[in-house]
Write an enzyme that holds these catalytic residues in place. Structure first.
Site, PDB file in Angstrom:
ATOM      1  N   SER A 135       0.858  -1.193   0.000  1.00 56.92           N
ATOM      2  CA  SER A 135       0.000   0.000   0.000  1.00 56.92           C
ATOM      3  C   SER A 135       0.892   1.240   0.000  1.00 56.92           C
ATOM      4  O   SER A 135       2.085   1.161   0.310  1.00 56.92           O
ATOM      5  CB  SER A 135      -0.858  -0.022   1.266  1.00 56.92           C
ATOM      6  OG  SER A 135      -1.433   1.240   1.514  1.00 56.92           O
ATOM      7  N   TYR A 170      -3.687  -0.936   9.906  1.00 57.73           N
ATOM      8  CA  TYR A 170      -3.466  -1.082   8.456  1.00 57.73           C
ATOM      9  C   TYR A 170      -2.063  -0.591   8.095  1.00 57.73           C
ATOM     10  O   TYR A 170      -1.309  -1.270   7.388  1.00 57.73           O
ATOM     11  CB  TYR A 170      -4.533  -0.288   7.699  1.00 57.73           C
ATOM     12  CG  TYR A 170      -4.531  -0.512   6.204  1.00 57.73           C
ATOM     13  CD1 TYR A 170      -5.120  -1.645   5.657  1.00 57.73           C
ATOM     14  CD2 TYR A 170      -3.938   0.403   5.342  1.00 57.73           C
ATOM     15  CE1 TYR A 170      -5.128  -1.853   4.277  1.00 57.73           C
ATOM     16  CE2 TYR A 170      -3.945   0.201   3.967  1.00 57.73           C
ATOM     17  CZ  TYR A 170      -4.543  -0.927   3.439  1.00 57.73           C
ATOM     18  OH  TYR A 170      -4.547  -1.133   2.078  1.00 57.73           O
TER      19      TYR A 170
HETATM   20  P1  NAP Z   1     -11.741  -5.221  -1.271  1.00 54.58           P
HETATM   21  O1  NAP Z   1     -12.539  -4.959  -2.493  1.00 54.58           O
HETATM   22  O2  NAP Z   1     -12.329  -4.963   0.061  1.00 54.58           O
HETATM   23  O3  NAP Z   1     -11.209  -6.721  -1.352  1.00 54.58           O
HETATM   24  C1  NAP Z   1     -10.577  -7.350  -0.269  1.00 54.58           C
HETATM   25  C2  NAP Z   1     -10.516  -8.815  -0.557  1.00 54.58           C
HETATM   26  O4  NAP Z   1      -9.975  -9.512   0.584  1.00 54.58           O
HETATM   27  C3  NAP Z   1     -11.909  -9.410  -0.799  1.00 54.58           C
HETATM   28  O5  NAP Z   1     -11.823 -10.385  -1.790  1.00 54.58           O
HETATM   29  C4  NAP Z   1     -12.213 -10.029   0.540  1.00 54.58           C
HETATM   30  O6  NAP Z   1     -13.176 -11.040   0.502  1.00 54.58           O
HETATM   31  C5  NAP Z   1     -10.861 -10.578   0.904  1.00 54.58           C
HETATM   32  N1  NAP Z   1     -10.843 -10.968   2.306  1.00 54.58           N
HETATM   33  C6  NAP Z   1     -11.103 -10.204   3.380  1.00 54.58           C
HETATM   34  N2  NAP Z   1     -11.048 -10.962   4.493  1.00 54.58           N
HETATM   35  C7  NAP Z   1     -10.738 -12.217   4.108  1.00 54.58           C
HETATM   36  C8  NAP Z   1     -10.532 -13.449   4.792  1.00 54.58           C
HETATM   37  N3  NAP Z   1     -10.633 -13.532   6.124  1.00 54.58           N
HETATM   38  N4  NAP Z   1     -10.222 -14.543   4.066  1.00 54.58           N
HETATM   39  C9  NAP Z   1     -10.126 -14.476   2.718  1.00 54.58           C
HETATM   40  N5  NAP Z   1     -10.310 -13.343   2.011  1.00 54.58           N
HETATM   41  C10 NAP Z   1     -10.609 -12.235   2.710  1.00 54.58           C
HETATM   42  O7  NAP Z   1     -10.435  -4.365  -1.287  1.00 54.58           O
HETATM   43  P2  NAP Z   1      -9.304  -4.083  -2.380  1.00 54.58           P
HETATM   44  O8  NAP Z   1      -9.147  -2.643  -2.405  1.00 54.58           O
HETATM   45  O9  NAP Z   1      -9.528  -4.832  -3.621  1.00 54.58           O
HETATM   46  O10 NAP Z   1      -8.070  -4.681  -1.588  1.00 54.58           O
HETATM   47  C11 NAP Z   1      -7.222  -5.700  -2.078  1.00 54.58           C
HETATM   48  C12 NAP Z   1      -5.841  -5.498  -1.491  1.00 54.58           C
HETATM   49  O11 NAP Z   1      -5.306  -4.265  -1.992  1.00 54.58           O
HETATM   50  C13 NAP Z   1      -5.817  -5.380   0.027  1.00 54.58           C
HETATM   51  O12 NAP Z   1      -4.682  -6.022   0.552  1.00 54.58           O
HETATM   52  C14 NAP Z   1      -5.751  -3.879   0.249  1.00 54.58           C
HETATM   53  O13 NAP Z   1      -5.173  -3.555   1.482  1.00 54.58           O
HETATM   54  C15 NAP Z   1      -4.855  -3.489  -0.905  1.00 54.58           C
HETATM   55  N6  NAP Z   1      -4.902  -2.067  -1.268  1.00 54.58           N
HETATM   56  C16 NAP Z   1      -6.053  -1.468  -1.700  1.00 54.58           C
HETATM   57  C17 NAP Z   1      -6.022  -0.121  -2.053  1.00 54.58           C
HETATM   58  C18 NAP Z   1      -7.238   0.592  -2.565  1.00 54.58           C
HETATM   59  O14 NAP Z   1      -7.164   1.807  -2.776  1.00 54.58           O
HETATM   60  N7  NAP Z   1      -8.345  -0.053  -2.832  1.00 54.58           N
HETATM   61  C19 NAP Z   1      -4.856   0.601  -1.973  1.00 54.58           C
HETATM   62  C20 NAP Z   1      -3.697  -0.033  -1.519  1.00 54.58           C
HETATM   63  C21 NAP Z   1      -3.739  -1.369  -1.177  1.00 54.58           C
HETATM   64  P3  NAP Z   1     -14.710 -10.693   0.880  1.00 54.58           P
HETATM   65  O15 NAP Z   1     -15.286  -9.996  -0.311  1.00 54.58           O
HETATM   66  O16 NAP Z   1     -15.275 -12.029   1.140  1.00 54.58           O
HETATM   67  O17 NAP Z   1     -14.672  -9.807   2.091  1.00 54.58           O
END
Ligand code: NAP
Length: 254
Positions: free
Chosen positions: A146, A159
C-alpha cells in the site's frame, strides 16, 4: 516461430487470494489473460470472477478459504495445487482495513487486520515456498502492499502497521529465497476504486482532497494493477527481488 514473450504466463499456475472482487479480481483477470491458470481463493463466492476470466478465454478455479483462520495456509496451498498443479505464482492480495483515531483504536481492530494482512500472507508464502522447494521448483510471490507501506496515513493504525510490515517481510523473504529461484516482490497500489475505499469516496471532502493530489487526476481501477502483477509473475522480472513497486497515478512522486 515467434519467440515466447517474457510476459507470457501460459502453462503457469497462479493462486490469487481475495479474488472475488476489487484488486484481486483485476489481478486474476490480468494473469489469466497472460495465459495463467488461476485459482481464485477467498471466503466469498467466486462466481463473478470465474465467469469474467472464462469470458476472457482464461482458466479459473475457485477455492473457498477464510484466511483469518489459524493454520489454514498449508491446506490452501495443497488444495490449490490439487486443482491447478504445482503453483508457480502466489498473489497475496486479501486484505482489510479498520478506521478509528489512534486514541480510540481497539484491540479487535488491531488483531483482525494484522492476522490477515501480515500473518496470513507470511504463512501462505511459507507454505508456497516449502512446496516449491520440495518439488525442486522456483516461483513468484507478489504481495499487495500500500502507499501506507511508505507513508503514515491517519485513522488506520493497524493497516499502516500491517502494510509497512508487509514491505519489510517482502524484503526479508526476497533475501532468503532469491537463492532458491523464488522472486518475492510487492505492488503498492494507490487509491483504487474498490469496497476498501468506499468510505473515502463517499466523504466528499476527503474524495476531493485525494483527487487533487493524484497527478493522474483520477482514482485507479482494479485493472490498473494487473499489468504490474503480470510483470512481477513473469520471466521479465527474473532479476527482481524485494522491490515494492508503487502503481499510484503518481501519488508518491508528488
Ligand atoms: P476489497 O474490495 O475490500 O477486497 C478485499 C478482498 O480480501 C476481498 O476479496 C475479501 O473477501 C478478501 N478478504 C477479506 N477478508 C478475508 C478473509 N478472512 N479470508 C479471505 N479473504 C478475505 O479491497 P481491495 O481494495 O480490492 O483490496 C485488495 C488489497 O489491496 C488489500 O490487501 C488492500 O489492502 C490493498 N490495497 C487497496 C487499495 C485501494 O485503494 N483499494 C490501496 C492499496 C492497497 P470478501 O469480499 O469475502 O470480504
Amino acid at each position: 516461430m515467434a519467440a515466447r514473450s517474457p510476459f507470457d504466463l501460459s502453462g503457469r499456475a497462479a493462486l490469487v487470494t481475495g479474488a472475488n472482487t476489487g484488486i484481486g479480481q483485476g489481478i486474476a483477470l490480468a494473469l489469466a489473460e497472460a495465459g495463467a491458470t488461476v485459482v481464485a481463493a477467498g471466503r466469498s463466492a467466486m462466481d463473478e470472477t470465474v465467469a469474467l476470466l472464462r469470458q476472457a478465454g482464461g482458466a479459473c478455479l475457485p477455492l473457498q478459504a477464510d484466511l483469518q483462520q489459524n493454520g489454514v495456509a498449508p491446506r490452501v496451498i495443497e488444495e490449490a495445487t490439487a486443482l491447478a498443479g504445482p503453483l508457480d505464482i502466489l498473489v497475496n492480495n486479501a486484505g482489510i482495513i479498520r478506521r478509528a483515531d489512534a486514541l480510540d483504536f481497539g484491540e479487535a481492530d488491531w488483531d483482525e487486520v494484522m492476522n490477515l494482512n501480515l500473518k496470513a500472507n507470511f504463512f501462505l508464502a511459507q507454505a508456497f515456498a516449502r512446496a516449491a522447494l520440495a518439488a525442486g521448483r522456483g516461483g513468484s510471490i507478489v504481495n499487495i502492499a500500500s502507499l501506507l507501506s511508505f507513508q503514515g496515513g491517519i485513522r488506520v493504525a493497524s493497516y499502516t502497521a500491517s502494510k509497512s510490515g508487509l514491505a519489510g517481510l517482502t524484503r526479508l523473504l526476497a533475501c532468503e529465497w532469491a537463492q532458491h529461484g523464488i522472486n518475492v516482490n510487492a505492488i503498492a497500489p494507490g487509491y483504487v476504486e474498490t469496497n476498501n475505499t468506499q468510505a473515502l469516496r463517499a466523504d466528499t471532502e476527503r474524495n476531493a482532497a485525494i483527487l487533487a493530489r493524484i497527478p493522474a487526476g483520477r482514482w485507479g481501477k482494479p485493472s490498473d494493477i494487473g499489468g504490474a502483477a503480470v510483470f512481477l509473475a513473469s520471466d521479465a522480472a527474473a532479476y527482481m527481488h524485494g522491490a515494492v513497486i508503487p502503481v499510484d497515478g503518481g501519488w508518491l512522486a508528488r
